[in-house]
Motif scaffolding. Structure first.
Motif, short mmCIF file in Angstrom:
data_model
loop_
_atom_site.label_atom_id
_atom_site.label_comp_id
_atom_site.label_asym_id
_atom_site.label_seq_id
_atom_site.Cartn_x
_atom_site.Cartn_y
_atom_site.Cartn_z
N LEU A 52 0.91 -1.15 -0.05
CA LEU A 52 0.23 -0.03 0.08
C LEU A 52 0.89 1.33 -0.04
CD1 LEU A 52 -3.18 0.50 0.27
CD2 LEU A 52 -2.76 0.82 2.44
N GLU A 53 1.99 1.11 0.82
CA GLU A 53 2.74 2.43 0.82
C GLU A 53 3.70 2.74 -0.54
OE1 GLU A 53 4.32 5.68 2.11
OE2 GLU A 53 2.92 4.59 3.33
N ARG A 54 4.03 1.36 -0.99
CA ARG A 54 4.54 1.48 -2.53
C ARG A 54 3.58 2.03 -3.55
NH1 ARG A 54 8.73 -2.96 -4.18
NH2 ARG A 54 8.96 -1.16 -5.82
N ALA A 55 2.40 1.81 -3.43
CA ALA A 55 1.38 2.45 -4.27
C ALA A 55 1.23 3.74 -4.41
CB ALA A 55 0.09 1.69 -3.88
N GLY A 56 1.69 4.72 -3.29
CA GLY A 56 1.75 5.97 -3.16
C GLY A 56 0.25 6.51 -3.59
N ASP A 57 0.10 7.48 -4.49
CA ASP A 57 -0.95 8.11 -4.52
C ASP A 57 -1.88 6.96 -5.35
OD1 ASP A 57 0.31 11.32 -5.49
OD2 ASP A 57 -0.25 10.61 -3.75
N ALA A 58 -1.73 6.00 -5.88
CA ALA A 58 -2.59 5.13 -6.47
C ALA A 58 -3.56 4.41 -5.61
CB ALA A 58 -1.95 4.17 -7.44
N ALA A 59 -2.92 4.62 -4.15
CA ALA A 59 -3.84 4.13 -3.14
C ALA A 59 -4.99 4.57 -2.78
CB ALA A 59 -2.92 3.89 -1.78
N VAL A 60 -5.21 5.93 -3.33
CA VAL A 60 -6.11 6.68 -3.47
C VAL A 60 -7.53 5.98 -4.36
CG1 VAL A 60 -7.54 8.93 -3.87
CG2 VAL A 60 -5.11 9.07 -3.05
N GLY A 61 -7.26 5.39 -5.25
CA GLY A 61 -8.12 4.73 -6.01
C GLY A 61 -8.91 5.51 -7.03
N THR A 62 -9.38 4.96 -8.16
CA THR A 62 -9.83 5.65 -9.28
C THR A 62 -10.98 6.51 -8.66
OG1 THR A 62 -11.00 3.62 -9.91
CG2 THR A 62 -9.09 4.31 -11.02
N ALA A 63 -11.80 5.78 -7.70
CA ALA A 63 -13.01 6.29 -7.14
C ALA A 63 -13.13 7.49 -6.55
CB ALA A 63 -13.74 5.33 -6.17
N HIS A 64 -11.86 7.77 -6.08
CA HIS A 64 -11.48 8.90 -5.20
C HIS A 64 -10.41 10.10 -5.97
CE1 HIS A 64 -13.22 7.11 -2.09
NE2 HIS A 64 -12.66 5.96 -1.94
N ASN A 65 -10.41 9.89 -7.25
CA ASN A 65 -9.55 10.70 -7.92
C ASN A 65 -10.36 11.99 -8.39
OD1 ASN A 65 -7.64 11.91 -9.38
ND2 ASN A 65 -7.59 10.56 -11.28
N HIS A 66 -10.73 12.73 -7.53
CA HIS A 66 -11.63 13.81 -8.02
C HIS A 66 -11.01 14.97 -8.57
CE1 HIS A 66 -14.29 11.26 -5.74
NE2 HIS A 66 -13.76 11.43 -4.70
N ASP A 67 -10.06 15.77 -8.00
CA ASP A 67 -9.79 16.96 -7.93
C ASP A 67 -8.48 16.98 -8.16
OD1 ASP A 67 -10.88 19.43 -8.51
OD2 ASP A 67 -10.79 20.02 -6.28
N HIS A 68 -7.54 16.30 -8.91
CA HIS A 68 -6.09 16.48 -8.57
C HIS A 68 -5.45 15.92 -9.91
CE1 HIS A 68 -7.24 16.71 -4.62
NE2 HIS A 68 -8.03 15.99 -4.76
N GLY A 69 -4.44 16.45 -10.10
CA GLY A 69 -3.54 16.28 -11.32
C GLY A 69 -2.47 17.31 -11.69
N PRO A 70 -1.89 17.14 -13.07
CA PRO A 70 -1.03 18.11 -13.29
C PRO A 70 -1.69 19.33 -13.96
CG PRO A 70 -1.19 16.44 -15.10
CD PRO A 70 -2.27 16.08 -13.85
N ASP A 71 -1.08 20.40 -13.60
CA ASP A 71 -1.38 21.78 -14.22
C ASP A 71 -0.53 21.95 -15.33
OD1 ASP A 71 0.15 24.01 -11.80
OD2 ASP A 71 0.94 23.05 -13.63
N GLU A 72 -0.89 22.98 -16.25
CA GLU A 72 -0.28 23.18 -17.51
C GLU A 72 1.34 23.31 -17.46
OE1 GLU A 72 -1.78 27.40 -18.47
OE2 GLU A 72 -2.33 26.84 -16.60
N ASP A 73 1.92 23.88 -16.04
CA ASP A 73 3.30 24.03 -16.13
C ASP A 73 4.15 22.79 -15.25
OD1 ASP A 73 2.05 27.32 -15.29
OD2 ASP A 73 3.01 26.66 -17.05
N HIS A 74 3.26 21.93 -14.93
CA HIS A 74 3.75 20.90 -14.08
C HIS A 74 3.19 19.47 -14.26
CE1 HIS A 74 6.68 19.93 -10.90
NE2 HIS A 74 5.68 19.11 -10.31
N ALA A 75 3.38 19.25 -15.54
CA ALA A 75 2.69 17.75 -15.89
C ALA A 75 3.23 16.69 -15.16
CB ALA A 75 2.78 17.68 -17.49
N GLY A 76 2.65 15.50 -15.06
CA GLY A 76 3.42 14.41 -14.41
C GLY A 76 2.92 14.11 -12.96
N GLU A 77 1.97 15.06 -12.40
CA GLU A 77 1.73 15.09 -11.02
C GLU A 77 0.53 14.31 -10.69
OE1 GLU A 77 3.72 15.54 -8.62
OE2 GLU A 77 5.52 16.39 -9.49
#
Length: 564
Positions: free
Chosen positions: A139-164
């Motif tokens: 679970l710890e190694r999963a990092g942000d993926a542990a949030v799960g697709t059901a909870h990926n609501h409001d987060h991600g890369p902005d135009e200047d910082h892709a990949g987050e």
């Protein structure tokens, strides 16, 4: 005796001599025994093969053969035991292999697969402790993926910082899939009350197990059909921490506050009540009977009473809580807001119902780095800005920096993941993540308001099982922050859009009011009905649970719905 009989006797004698010679070779010659193992293993006779393999390994060990020679053979033998369903022997060989210095030569994927097999076998053997430690490490190694697709609501890369954005593994081990596969095993092994399970080890080992079970139980509690696995794991962790640390310890309180809501969801209301009462009494002893920080535990216990329709008892607790706030902050703790136009954007709700205009830009954006707030992204990125929002004698960045300092925990590094996002950035995020989850629609994100702060712990989203989250839950209101998406909210698509990392600045007075009399777990409705709550607080006419929440009722009537 006829010749034919003599020949038969001779052949039998030769066969016996050969068998004896072969037995002697495989019994005392490790190379012969291993050769026999490889032959039988190659044709799928693992159960017969492993006896020869074990014999060879024992002989080599007796001869003192170098571990570099033994290591790959031990793993091959462990694989055969695993395929043959001989779990005890497979566990022994795999564990020995992983503890060997030669384990460093294994690929990461091979190590992960061995540990996955170990966890699976531990569960089949009824051993929850080592299985939980392995699963929690995944679970710890999963990092942000542990949030799960059901909870990926409001987060991600902005135009200047892709990949987050939340990363979904395409190559290499899928840690979340492995953890999810173990859920049924934990449900079978651990009873929901946690009292009949027995655990072994010294205090350090037991507490390590409790930590792993807490992390894992908190994860399962947010998954579909995960409540029973969560109940068993969290109850076990609670039992261990109670025995090893006592009821007053912060770690015991942390797991109790994770366990009780799970009990409520699986209709063990009286068990939840017992846990809440234990926590409340323990915190009374630690903090003193007049500490307003007790309000968290009072609200939770009162909510439990309400679920049982024990409204008189719930209101008695609420009156007790209001007295705590009166003693701590005075009878006139709420002042009239004479600058509502300036504060409206600070205290306004933001959701699908309460949208922001596309051209809305906060008037007082500042860079978070100027306030010594630890950052997860480069300081020049758009999301590393937030509103100054100076109200009630403090500003948002000053308050966030102070909250970070107050909740710093050993082993947990707090940093800012995301604050302000423009309407354009939110639009990009929504398009990028449309197929992956439910990123908030443009105009419905508190990030555009500039008053939301997504918090990282060790460079991944804060989780409900983090000790720093437990601190935020107790203290954030003192710094003017409230949790925007609590457990069970319906503000975003999905059955449960809990976001333990997303904290909203509303100012100390408003957050104090929310803690004291606001509708628990409904922050957007509270903000929408804030003038009503403020007026009642100023007049001393606080909400009475027995009579119902008149402010919410008025909001529902005006909107024609009870759901924001």
């Amino acid at each position: 005796m006829r010749g034919r009989d003599v020949l038969a006797i001779c052949l039998l004698g030769l066969a016996a001599a050969y068998a004896g010679s072969f037995y002697g070779l495989t019994r005392f010659n490790p190379e012969a025994a291993w050769s026999r193992f490889e032959l039988l293993n190659a044709v799928g006779y693992e159960r017969r093969a492993v006896d020869h393999g074990d014999q060879a390994l024992d002989l080599w060990l007796a001869e003192g053969v170098d571990e570099r020679f033994l290591h790959p053979r031990r793993l091959e033998l462990a694989d055969a035991h695993f395929r043959g369903g001989e779990r005890v022997q497979a566990i022994q060989h795999y564990r020995t292999s992983l503890l060997s210095l030669e384990a460093s030569s294994l690929s990461d994927q091979r190590r992960v697969e061995i540990r996955r097999r170990l966890a699976t076998m531990f569960l089949l053997e009824g051993q929850a402790q080592p299985a939980a430690i392995i699963a929690a490490s995944f679970l710890e190694r999963a990092g942000d993926a542990a949030v799960g697709t059901a909870h990926n609501h409001d987060h991600g890369p902005d135009e200047d910082h892709a990949g987050e954005a939340i990363r979904y593994p395409e190559d290499g081990p899928n840690f979340i899939a492995m953890v999810d596969e173990m859920r049924e095993g934990f449900t079978d092994v651990l009873p929901a009350d946690g009292m009949t399970a027995r655990f072994d080890g010294d205090q350090d080992q037991l507490l390590q197990s409790a930590d792993a079970m807490t992390d894992l139980g908190g994860y399962y509690a947010q998954q579909d059909n995960g409540d029973y696995a969560a109940a068993g794991l969290l109850a076990a962790a609670y039992s261990i921490r109670m025995a090893q640390l006592g009821p007053d310890h912060a770690d015991t309180v942390q797991v109790a506050l994770l366990l009780a809501p799970v009990y409520e969801r699986i209709d063990r209301i009286s068990d939840a009540e017992k846990v809440y009462e234990e926590v409340f009494r323990a915190q009374e002893r630690v903090r003193g009977a007049n500490n307003p920080e007790l309000s968290l535990y009072i609200r939770l216990l009162a909510g439990n009473y309400e679920k049982q329709n024990r409204l008189t008892e719930a209101e008695a607790l609420n009156r007790h809580m209001r007295q705590l706030f009166r003693d701590a902050y005075g009878a006139r703790r709420y002042a009239a807001n004479r600058s509502r136009d300036r504060l409206f954007d600070v205290n306004r709700p933001v959701s699908m119902t309460f949208r922001l205009d596309g051209d809305y830009v906060p008037p007082d954006l500042v860079r978070a780095e100027l306030y010594d707030i630890p950052l997860s992204k480069p300081a020049g990125v758009e999301e590393m800005q937030m509103r100054e929002a100076k109200i009630d004698g403090t500003s948002m960045p000053e308050a966030l920096a102070a909250l970070f300092d107050a909740c710093a925990q050993d082993g947990e590094r707090l940093s800012l993941r995301s604050a302000y996002r423009s309407h354009r950035t939110q639009t990009v995020l929504h398009e990028i993540n449309r197929a992956r989850g439910t990123v908030a629609h443009p105009g419905t994100s508190e990030h555009q308001l500039g008053l939301a702060a997504d918090v990282d712990v060790n460079r991944r989203f804060m989780r409900g099982t983090d000790r720093s989250y437990a601190c935020f839950e107790k203290k954030a209101w003192q710094y003017g922050f409230i949790l925007s998406f609590p457990v069970g909210n319906t503000y975003l698509p999905g059955e449960d859009t809990f976001e333990p990392w997303h904290w909203r600045f509303v100012g100390p007075q408003t957050s104090l009011l929310y803690r004291e009399i606001g509708p628990w777990g409904r922050p957007q409705e509270f903000l929408a009905a804030l003038p009503c709550y403020e007026e009642r607080a100023l007049s001393g006419l606080f909400v009475d649970r027995e009579r119902g929440d008149v402010c919410l009722q008025a909001l529902d009537e005006s909107s024609g719905t009870s759901d924001s």
